[in-house]
Scaffold this active site. Sequence first.
Site, PDB file in Angstrom:
ATOM      1  N   LYS A 116       0.839  -1.201   0.000  1.00 26.26           N
ATOM      2  CA  LYS A 116       0.000   0.000   0.000  1.00 26.26           C
ATOM      3  C   LYS A 116       0.876   1.255   0.000  1.00 26.26           C
ATOM      4  O   LYS A 116       2.036   1.215   0.412  1.00 26.26           O
ATOM      5  CB  LYS A 116      -0.883   0.025   1.255  1.00 26.26           C
ATOM      6  CG  LYS A 116      -1.953  -1.033   1.322  1.00 26.26           C
ATOM      7  CD  LYS A 116      -2.713  -0.928   2.639  1.00 26.26           C
ATOM      8  CE  LYS A 116      -3.798  -1.983   2.744  1.00 26.26           C
ATOM      9  NZ  LYS A 116      -4.930  -1.711   1.837  1.00 26.26           N
ATOM     10  N   ARG A 129     -10.594 -11.444   1.768  1.00 25.28           N
ATOM     11  CA  ARG A 129     -11.476 -12.481   1.216  1.00 25.28           C
ATOM     12  C   ARG A 129     -10.824 -13.860   1.280  1.00 25.28           C
ATOM     13  O   ARG A 129     -11.516 -14.876   1.318  1.00 25.28           O
ATOM     14  CB  ARG A 129     -11.862 -12.113  -0.214  1.00 25.28           C
ATOM     15  CG  ARG A 129     -10.724 -12.054  -1.209  1.00 25.28           C
ATOM     16  CD  ARG A 129     -11.054 -11.225  -2.430  1.00 25.28           C
ATOM     17  NE  ARG A 129     -11.098  -9.805  -2.129  1.00 25.28           N
ATOM     18  CZ  ARG A 129     -11.427  -8.850  -3.001  1.00 25.28           C
ATOM     19  NH1 ARG A 129     -11.733  -9.182  -4.236  1.00 25.28           N
ATOM     20  NH2 ARG A 129     -11.448  -7.594  -2.646  1.00 25.28           N
TER      21      ARG A 129
END
Length: 508
Positions: free
Chosen positions: A281, A355
């Site tokens: 990130k 996920r």
Amino acid sequence: MKFSIKSVNPEKQRSACLVVGIFEPRRLTDAAKAMDKLAEGYISTLLRNGDMEGKAGTTLMLHKVPNTLCERILLVGLGKEKELGDKEYRDSIRAAFKVLNGTGAADAAVFLNDVSVNNRDIAWKVSQTAIVAMESIYRFDQLKSKAEEKKPHLRKVTLGVLNGLQPELAAGEEALQQGLAIADGMKLAKDLGNLAPNLCTPTYLAEQARDIAKAHKLKVTVLEQKDMEKLGMGALLAVARGSRQPAKLIALEYWGGAEKEKPVVLVGKGITFDTGGISLKPAAEMDEMKYDMCGAASVLGTLTAVAKLGLPVNLIGIIPTTENMPGGNATRPGDVITSMSGQTIEILNTDAEGRLILCDALTYAERYQPEAIVDIATLTGACVIALGHVASGLLSNDDGLAAELLGAAERAADPAWRLPLWDEYQEQLKSNFADMANIGGRAAGTITAACFLSRFTKKYRWAHLDIAGTAWKSGKEKGATGRPIPLLTQFIIGRALKTSPADLKRND
């Protein structure tokens, strides 16, 4: 802070501070009228002189009001009477307690529950008052070397009800206990979310789960890496590969319902820090990725609230937890992994890790033969773009379950909005090298993330809450919000109301 609710006339109430409402423009509520009559028009004279209009959220503190038994009277603006809705009411309660906490008053009598709020009963108003009041005193300063000096604060709050009948008071008392339990769950979740990521590790979350289990007589199971390897949890373990912190899978079991009743399962994403992994990130605001475990915190908070209330339901909380870090052993874009379900996944972006840990937890949940499963996750930035910081995203494979959750959200004033889960979106997850890819591109990112999870939930009713925009605040007021614990607890309360009290097996 201790709360009580009772039927009492405000003019007979002794208190360090008595709170009454004022509608716009300068219209007194029934409680305010009673106090004004006792004070021989003192309050109405001030209003006529322009000291207060009654705009929502405004306040005016009065001292030594003639003929009254209270030391102070706090006037709270409620806005226009016909426009008093959820937000205006909660804002007014919040404003009242902000002022009360800034005074030396040790106790207060609040007479704001009798005003008419659009489509809300007294139980709702009492519950919301308790939640907002407890939020007003929340502080997270345990990591500071010198805590800020604490001013004298409220120790006792009486919620006054004018001309209250016994059924109404009973409903109010039950709502008060529910509100306080929800507030306790929210405090736990906020503390966990706000804790520094070097302290709130997967191991720490497991310790907290054990403490909750001990305090409320729940069953707790913590799976270690070797246990997850035996079960074939290749997706969860793939995320954990870059971290030195050992991953955990935590299961908490609350059996308060009938023995044959299938449980509801809550699954919470527990990424205790998310760097993005190899798909690193940007540095700006990466510190906020300590909040990527707020789904896990909401599961612990909801179970705490439900256990405190002793609800006649069966409820399971499952928390897959790990860090997502870069490293020599970290999963790479292009890797293909095998989930616990046996389905293979091509990793296109290691920052779509939530996920991956959830899909193995959703497969693990099958062993409980659930009546329904709700997963809660700070899953996608796309949800923040779609819904901002107001509503959580809701997607589901069952219309009835979705309606139930939306109803709970509306009742709890903890908004959610349903997004579609159509088969056409599944096309975006196609992979040339595995059963599916872990991302579907920029378009409809929240929906394709849920589409991914839906491939692991075909054996039961399932809903997904994306709380990326609602679990914490950025900026000056940076911190965890405790959402969606009000929604989840109300969802379980709603199920408890449908349950027969006969043949229940309690946690004692």
